[in-house]
Design a protein around this motif. Sequence first.
Motif, PDB file in Angstrom:
ATOM      1  N   UNK A  33     -65.080  -2.859  57.342  1.00 12.75           N
ATOM      2  CA  UNK A  33     -65.016  -1.573  56.647  1.00 12.75           C
ATOM      3  C   UNK A  33     -66.418  -1.174  56.179  1.00 12.75           C
ATOM      4  N   UNK A  34     -67.335  -0.936  57.089  1.00 12.81           N
ATOM      5  CA  UNK A  34     -68.719  -0.668  56.664  1.00 12.81           C
ATOM      6  C   UNK A  34     -68.870   0.583  55.809  1.00 12.81           C
ATOM      7  N   UNK A  35     -68.157   1.647  56.144  1.00  5.69           N
ATOM      8  CA  UNK A  35     -68.285   2.891  55.365  1.00  5.69           C
ATOM      9  C   UNK A  35     -67.680   2.704  53.982  1.00  5.69           C
ATOM     10  N   UNK A  36     -66.479   2.126  53.942  1.00  6.47           N
ATOM     11  CA  UNK A  36     -65.836   1.873  52.647  1.00  6.47           C
ATOM     12  C   UNK A  36     -66.668   0.934  51.785  1.00  6.47           C
ATOM     13  N   UNK A  37     -67.294  -0.054  52.424  1.00  8.52           N
ATOM     14  CA  UNK A  37     -68.085  -1.028  51.668  1.00  8.52           C
ATOM     15  C   UNK A  37     -69.370  -0.411  51.125  1.00  8.52           C
ATOM     16  N   UNK A  38     -70.108   0.266  51.982  1.00  8.74           N
ATOM     17  CA  UNK A  38     -71.434   0.744  51.600  1.00  8.74           C
ATOM     18  C   UNK A  38     -71.390   1.935  50.648  1.00  8.74           C
ATOM     19  N   UNK A  39     -70.311   2.702  50.675  1.00  5.27           N
ATOM     20  CA  UNK A  39     -70.236   3.842  49.755  1.00  5.27           C
ATOM     21  C   UNK A  39     -70.066   3.395  48.307  1.00  5.27           C
ATOM     22  N   UNK A  40     -69.828   2.102  48.089  1.00  5.59           N
ATOM     23  CA  UNK A  40     -69.791   1.599  46.713  1.00  5.59           C
ATOM     24  C   UNK A  40     -71.174   1.610  46.073  1.00  5.59           C
ATOM     25  N   UNK A  41     -72.201   1.813  46.877  1.00  8.59           N
ATOM     26  CA  UNK A  41     -73.537   1.977  46.317  1.00  8.59           C
ATOM     27  C   UNK A  41     -73.586   3.196  45.395  1.00  8.59           C
ATOM     28  N   UNK A  42     -72.660   4.136  45.615  1.00  3.72           N
ATOM     29  CA  UNK A  42     -72.599   5.313  44.760  1.00  3.72           C
ATOM     30  C   UNK A  42     -72.393   4.948  43.297  1.00  3.72           C
ATOM     31  N   UNK A  43     -71.561   3.935  43.041  1.00  5.36           N
ATOM     32  CA  UNK A  43     -71.327   3.506  41.664  1.00  5.36           C
ATOM     33  C   UNK A  43     -72.607   2.945  41.039  1.00  5.36           C
ATOM     34  N   UNK A  44     -73.352   2.169  41.826  1.00  9.62           N
ATOM     35  CA  UNK A  44     -74.583   1.572  41.313  1.00  9.62           C
ATOM     36  C   UNK A  44     -75.639   2.639  41.040  1.00  9.62           C
ATOM     37  N   UNK A  45     -75.718   3.628  41.933  1.00  9.17           N
ATOM     38  CA  UNK A  45     -76.689   4.706  41.761  1.00  9.17           C
ATOM     39  C   UNK A  45     -76.371   5.519  40.509  1.00  9.17           C
ATOM     40  N   UNK A  46     -75.119   5.887  40.347  1.00  6.21           N
ATOM     41  CA  UNK A  46     -74.713   6.674  39.173  1.00  6.21           C
ATOM     42  C   UNK A  46     -74.958   5.868  37.899  1.00  6.21           C
ATOM     43  N   UNK A  47     -74.643   4.577  37.929  1.00  8.90           N
ATOM     44  CA  UNK A  47     -74.860   3.736  36.748  1.00  8.90           C
ATOM     45  C   UNK A  47     -76.349   3.685  36.386  1.00  8.90           C
ATOM     46  N   UNK A  48     -77.209   3.590  37.398  1.00 11.08           N
ATOM     47  CA  UNK A  48     -78.653   3.541  37.145  1.00 11.08           C
ATOM     48  C   UNK A  48     -79.153   4.847  36.537  1.00 11.08           C
ATOM     49  N   UNK A  49     -78.645   5.969  37.049  1.00 12.92           N
ATOM     50  CA  UNK A  49     -79.051   7.277  36.517  1.00 12.92           C
ATOM     51  C   UNK A  49     -78.589   7.440  35.077  1.00 12.92           C
ATOM     52  N   UNK A  50     -77.332   7.098  34.824  1.00  8.35           N
ATOM     53  CA  UNK A  50     -76.778   7.313  33.491  1.00  8.35           C
ATOM     54  C   UNK A  50     -77.327   6.324  32.468  1.00  8.35           C
ATOM     55  N   UNK A  51     -77.729   5.136  32.904  1.00  5.66           N
ATOM     56  CA  UNK A  51     -78.279   4.120  31.990  1.00  5.66           C
ATOM     57  C   UNK A  51     -79.471   4.680  31.220  1.00  5.66           C
ATOM     58  N   UNK A  52     -80.279   5.485  31.895  1.00  6.21           N
ATOM     59  CA  UNK A  52     -81.475   6.053  31.277  1.00  6.21           C
ATOM     60  C   UNK A  52     -81.136   7.190  30.322  1.00  6.21           C
ATOM     61  N   UNK A  53     -79.916   7.703  30.409  1.00  3.86           N
ATOM     62  CA  UNK A  53     -79.543   8.880  29.625  1.00  3.86           C
ATOM     63  C   UNK A  53     -78.699   8.550  28.391  1.00  3.86           C
ATOM     64  N   UNK A  54     -78.212   7.318  28.312  1.00  2.00           N
ATOM     65  CA  UNK A  54     -77.285   6.987  27.230  1.00  2.00           C
ATOM     66  C   UNK A  54     -77.790   5.784  26.439  1.00  2.00           C
ATOM     67  N   UNK A  55     -77.105   5.518  25.360  1.00  2.00           N
ATOM     68  CA  UNK A  55     -77.385   4.351  24.530  1.00  2.00           C
ATOM     69  C   UNK A  55     -76.057   3.829  24.007  1.00  2.00           C
ATOM     70  N   UNK A  56     -76.101   2.710  23.321  1.00  4.97           N
ATOM     71  CA  UNK A  56     -74.907   2.179  22.692  1.00  4.97           C
ATOM     72  C   UNK A  56     -73.753   1.971  23.658  1.00  4.97           C
ATOM     73  N   UNK A  57     -72.598   2.518  23.299  1.00  7.47           N
ATOM     74  CA  UNK A  57     -71.392   2.342  24.098  1.00  7.47           C
ATOM     75  C   UNK A  57     -71.548   2.921  25.499  1.00  7.47           C
ATOM     76  N   UNK A  58     -72.392   3.940  25.637  1.00  9.85           N
ATOM     77  CA  UNK A  58     -72.631   4.516  26.956  1.00  9.85           C
ATOM     78  C   UNK A  58     -73.191   3.506  27.939  1.00  9.85           C
ATOM     79  N   UNK A  59     -74.029   2.599  27.448  1.00  6.72           N
ATOM     80  CA  UNK A  59     -74.595   1.584  28.343  1.00  6.72           C
ATOM     81  C   UNK A  59     -73.562   0.524  28.720  1.00  6.72           C
ATOM     82  N   UNK A  60     -72.616   0.277  27.835  1.00  3.23           N
ATOM     83  CA  UNK A  60     -71.503  -0.600  28.210  1.00  3.23           C
ATOM     84  C   UNK A  60     -70.697   0.043  29.338  1.00  3.23           C
TER      85      UNK A  60
END
Length: 228
Positions: A33-60
């Motif tokens: 399932x290469x497409x299904x597997x690799x599109x999970x990178x979307x979660x990591x990318x979004x988490x990296x973007x939002x990490x810089x924008x939030x603090x406290x509970x947002x980082x959890x």
Amino acid sequence: MPTLTVTGPEDAMDWFAHVDGYCERLGPEFWAEPVNALTNLGFLLVAAVMWRRVRGLGRWLCGVLVAIGLGSFLFHTVAQPWAGLLDVLPILVFILLYIFAANRDFWGMTTGRAIAATMLFFPFAALTVPVFAQLPYVAGSAGYMPVPLLIAIYAVLLRHRAPRTARGLAIGVALLGLSLTARILDMPLCGEVPAGTHFLWHLLNAAMLGWMIEVWRRHDLAGHSRAR
């Protein structure tokens, strides 16, 4: 939710059985399932973007978003029930953590009351999942359906108290509706779309969860909630 195989005379879970529940998967291989597997990178990318924008509970919340991506990657590569559990559990943790954040910060509850109100999600899901399971094509995704319903309820109830937050939640409902549609249509459209549509569930869901973190962040910045 992933379909976990139950086998054996005593219906014991075979944690290493092969799970074939998605259109793209045609065999037990790691990269089936290469497409299904690799599109999970979307979660990591979004988490990296939002990490810089939030603090406290947002980082959890961002940390749990990373766990969602890694767990889903494992399930769409290894494709065994133990990996399916690692796919499901982070999603549940994110739901509960966000409900807690909403109760505490959107409604101004004390920590104790926010936790108690969060636990009401379990009876809410127990009552609504069987109803959604009766709908055509929805049974395999019924476990997720209480979530957009609950977000919609919060949006309606917050429309006067915090209208911008309520509109943000409504957008979240729309995004989740689109992602759930992609998940539901994966097998029905398999003949027309060989790779299936489950990968869109990953991409849209990553965007939706990132947006929900952003809604919480904007509510916090607007001064509605106490400093975290």
